[in-house]
Design an enzyme around this catalytic site. Structure first.
Site, PDB file in Angstrom:
ATOM      1  N   ASP A  29      -6.186   7.258  -1.806  1.00 19.98           N
ATOM      2  CA  ASP A  29      -7.029   7.420  -0.606  1.00 19.98           C
ATOM      3  C   ASP A  29      -6.180   7.653   0.648  1.00 19.98           C
ATOM      4  OD1 ASP A  29      -9.563   7.400  -1.691  1.00 19.98           O
ATOM      5  OD2 ASP A  29      -9.846   5.253  -1.470  1.00 19.98           O
ATOM      6  N   ARG A  30      -6.800   8.340   1.579  1.00 18.94           N
ATOM      7  CA  ARG A  30      -6.223   8.705   2.873  1.00 18.94           C
ATOM      8  C   ARG A  30      -5.120   9.745   2.717  1.00 18.94           C
ATOM      9  NH1 ARG A  30      -8.217   6.268   7.182  1.00 18.94           N
ATOM     10  NH2 ARG A  30      -9.217   4.246   7.028  1.00 18.94           N
ATOM     11  N   ARG A  52     -13.261  -6.992   8.882  1.00 14.33           N
ATOM     12  CA  ARG A  52     -13.567  -5.775   8.133  1.00 14.33           C
ATOM     13  C   ARG A  52     -15.030  -5.690   7.728  1.00 14.33           C
ATOM     14  NH1 ARG A  52      -8.547  -3.698   6.055  1.00 14.33           N
ATOM     15  NH2 ARG A  52      -6.844  -5.193   6.273  1.00 14.33           N
ATOM     16  N   ASN A 106      -8.465  -2.838  -2.657  1.00 15.54           N
ATOM     17  CA  ASN A 106      -9.858  -2.548  -2.288  1.00 15.54           C
ATOM     18  C   ASN A 106     -10.175  -1.057  -2.355  1.00 15.54           C
ATOM     19  OD1 ASN A 106      -8.145  -2.446   0.165  1.00 15.54           O
ATOM     20  ND2 ASN A 106     -10.045  -1.865   1.178  1.00 15.54           N
ATOM     21  N   HIS A 107      -9.137  -0.211  -2.327  1.00 18.19           N
ATOM     22  CA  HIS A 107      -9.366   1.236  -2.425  1.00 18.19           C
ATOM     23  C   HIS A 107      -9.389   1.744  -3.858  1.00 18.19           C
ATOM     24  CE1 HIS A 107      -9.636   3.026   1.634  1.00 18.19           C
ATOM     25  NE2 HIS A 107      -9.121   1.871   1.991  1.00 18.19           N
ATOM     26  N   HIS A 112      -3.807  -8.220  -3.480  1.00 18.20           N
ATOM     27  CA  HIS A 112      -3.838  -7.166  -2.463  1.00 18.20           C
ATOM     28  C   HIS A 112      -4.319  -7.672  -1.113  1.00 18.20           C
ATOM     29  CE1 HIS A 112      -4.126  -3.247  -0.640  1.00 18.20           C
ATOM     30  NE2 HIS A 112      -5.357  -3.535  -0.269  1.00 18.20           N
ATOM     31  N   ASP A 125      -3.997  -0.285  -3.541  1.00 16.15           N
ATOM     32  CA  ASP A 125      -4.180   0.842  -2.618  1.00 16.15           C
ATOM     33  C   ASP A 125      -3.137   1.923  -2.858  1.00 16.15           C
ATOM     34  OD1 ASP A 125      -6.322  -0.545  -1.635  1.00 16.15           O
ATOM     35  OD2 ASP A 125      -5.706  -0.462   0.463  1.00 16.15           O
ATOM     36  N   ASP A 185       0.823  -1.211   0.000  1.00 17.56           N
ATOM     37  CA  ASP A 185       0.000   0.000   0.000  1.00 17.56           C
ATOM     38  C   ASP A 185       0.864   1.271   0.000  1.00 17.56           C
ATOM     39  OD1 ASP A 185      -1.338  -2.291   1.104  1.00 17.56           O
ATOM     40  OD2 ASP A 185      -2.977  -0.995   1.716  1.00 17.56           O
ATOM     41  N   HIS A 215      -1.116   4.510  -0.530  1.00 18.45           N
ATOM     42  CA  HIS A 215      -2.153   5.373   0.054  1.00 18.45           C
ATOM     43  C   HIS A 215      -1.841   6.866  -0.027  1.00 18.45           C
ATOM     44  CE1 HIS A 215      -5.339   2.811   1.423  1.00 18.45           C
ATOM     45  NE2 HIS A 215      -4.518   1.987   2.032  1.00 18.45           N
ATOM     46  N   HIS A 248      -2.460  -4.761   2.284  1.00 23.22           N
ATOM     47  CA  HIS A 248      -3.791  -4.554   2.884  1.00 23.22           C
ATOM     48  C   HIS A 248      -3.799  -4.261   4.383  1.00 23.22           C
ATOM     49  CE1 HIS A 248      -8.094  -4.726   2.601  1.00 23.22           C
ATOM     50  NE2 HIS A 248      -8.264  -5.932   3.108  1.00 23.22           N
TER      51      HIS A 248
END
Length: 501
Positions: A277-278, A403, A306-307, A355, A274, A245, A247, A430
């Site tokens: 995001d964030r 989750r 997943n993002h 991922h 990923d 990730d 991010h 992840h």
């Protein structure tokens, strides 16, 4: 007396006072309260895993107090264990149906998972009971807007609606005379373009929209032609790098390249989902990665996380960032591009990289993964969902995911899957890890996470894996700390709803 927000105090007991159940002794009740207070202290210090530990011990001592489950639910929200958070909220409500904070936390979990209608029902109950709570009313209003927007978009959608890529006309876009940023050469990404792009982004300057759209259209066309499972061959003695990730932490991405070298035909990379995001430099990250993909299509690989999905991008900031730096039209195009990303990679037919984790069914074959229809938003179950969302667990077998999406799979599931498919081990991402990586399931499951000090709060190291082509392909881990970045906080572009959790 003015009403206070239902999330104003972690330690508030709410209506979940200890039951008069005679099976719980006064001594156990006292012990449970002491454990709860200890958990609250860890929560205030943002040590959520320790808080969960002591809330769990409090529940074991006295399982009749709704607030213990409610507080643990809140801690699970902070660790992104939205499935566990929802379960605890349900347990709290089973003990006390009037426990308002449990409705709030269940709404938070559903919101994080994109289950907006379910969240709206709980928020409606909260504002009905506490009409003077301005915080709850504001979040109910925001959630209601999302539900209505989704309903409107579905109502006007039709099968013959043109995709966004078909609506982009680059020829009508002009390059202003004062633009001094990186430029494509004959519409192509070059080595000079990528290096100029990195420098431009480091200086917090932007890429022209004409070039940005061209990159997205070209990379979409490339990814559309790939299968859901991409096979990679690493030559004997050649180094191959796998990153987890990112991010939106652009400056940490640049640091990876400074440590390990820029991608090239002799320095291939796989980025394992990923990307966005964030972190508030997601635009910079994704255009850097897509540019390298176009420059070295056979030596630079990207997997969907997943993002890389519409719901996540709406909630966690990427859509807002794209709209701020470019346009709503480009945000829609990104959704189409992300739908085309491969779901997994197989290195030398020995290592499967995805991922999230393995499919719930250990009998799933690589051929089945390769045939998955991925050009869509991730479903809530099935192979595609599990590849993007699942996590390993220490216990054998499978269990519902912490989750709330995907599954948790044990070491025997990993072993069975590897044996059936003739593989040595899996690499996945992840999950934040203190060292940036973790080896589990008897060495058969490797986690790598490449965003150090995740969200500027976690204090974790980042890591990447290097493999050397040959007979064993053993992973070598390189760890690193976060580097400084401009004063833009993570989640700067996130949905207002994110305040729920």
């Amino acid at each position: 007396m003015a009403a206070t927000s239902v999330e104003s105090k972690v330690t508030e007991a709410g209506n979940g006072e200890p039951s008069s159940n005679p099976t719980v002794s006064d001594e156990d009740k006292k012990k449970a309260e002491e454990l709860k207070e200890k958990a609250n202290d860890f929560f205030k210090k943002q040590n959520y895993n320790e808080a969960i530990k002591y809330y769990s011990e409090a529940i074991e001592a006295n399982p009749t107090v709704a607030a213990y489950y409610g507080n643990r639910s809140f801690a699970h929200l902070r660790t992104e264990s939205f499935g566990y958070a929802s379960t605890d909220a349900n347990k709290a409500l089973a003990l006390d149906k009037a426990y308002i904070k449990a409705y709030y936390r269940r709404a938070s979990a559903n919101m994080a998972l994109g289950k907006f209608k379910e969240a709206l029902r709980d928020l409606k109950y909260v504002v009905t009971v506490r009409p003077s709570d301005k915080d709850a009313s504001a979040r109910y209003s925001e959630c209601d807007k999302v539900v209505k927007r989704i309903a409107f978009e579905r109502a006007i959608a039709s099968e013959d609606t043109k995709c966004m890529a078909d609506q982009i006309n680059i020829d009508t876009m002009t390059i202003e005379d004062d633009y001094t940023g990186p430029k494509l050469e004959d519409g192509k990404v070059t080595d000079k373009f990528v290096k100029d792009l990195l420098q431009t982004f480091k200086e917090q300057k932007g890429l022209h929209k004409k070039y940005a759209y061209k990159i997205l259209l070209d990379v979409k066309e490339y990814f559309q032609k790939q299968p859901s499972l991409v096979h990679i061959t690493v030559k004997d003695g050649e180094k191959f790098t796998v990153c987890g990730d990112i991010h939106g932490q652009f400056y940490d991405l640049v640091n990876i390249f400074e440590i390990n070298g820029l991608p090239s035909e002799t320095n291939p990379y796989l980025f394992n989902g990923d990307f966005v995001d964030r972190g508030s430099f997601s635009v910079e990250c994704i255009f850097t990665l897509f540019s390298f993909k176009l420059l070295y299509p056979n030596h630079f690989f990207m997997a969907r996380g997943n993002h890389e999905s519409e719901n996540m991008n709406q909630m966690y900031g990427f859509e807002g960032e794209v709209r701020s730096k470019f346009s709503t039209q480009m945000a829609a195009l990104f959704t189409e591009v992300f739908n085309c990303l491969p779901l997994a990679h197989c290195i030398d037919r020995k290592i499967l990289v995805m991922h999230g984790g393995l499919p719930e069914n250990p009998n799933t074959s690589l051929e089945e993964i390769a045939k998955v229809d991925r050009n869509r938003q991730p479903p809530e179950s099935g192979i595609m969902c599990d590849l993007l969302w699942s996590d390993p667990q220490t216990l054998p077998g499978t269990s519902p995911s912490k989750r709330g999406v995907g599954v948790q799979f044990g070491p025997n599931v990993t072993a069975d899957f590897l044996k059936r498919n003739g593989l040595d081990y899996i690499i996945r991402s992840h999950e934040v890890k203190d060292k940036g990586y973790e080896v589990s399931h008897d060495g058969k499951c490797v986690t790598v996470f490449s965003a150090p000090n995740y969200c500027d709060t976690m204090g974790n190291k980042g890591a990447f894996i290097t493999l050397t082509g040959g007979t064993d392909l053993k992973p070598k881990f390189t760890t690193y700390d976060a580097v400084p970045h401009p004063k833009v906080k993570p989640m700067a572009y996130a949905s207002p709803l994110f305040g729920l959790f």
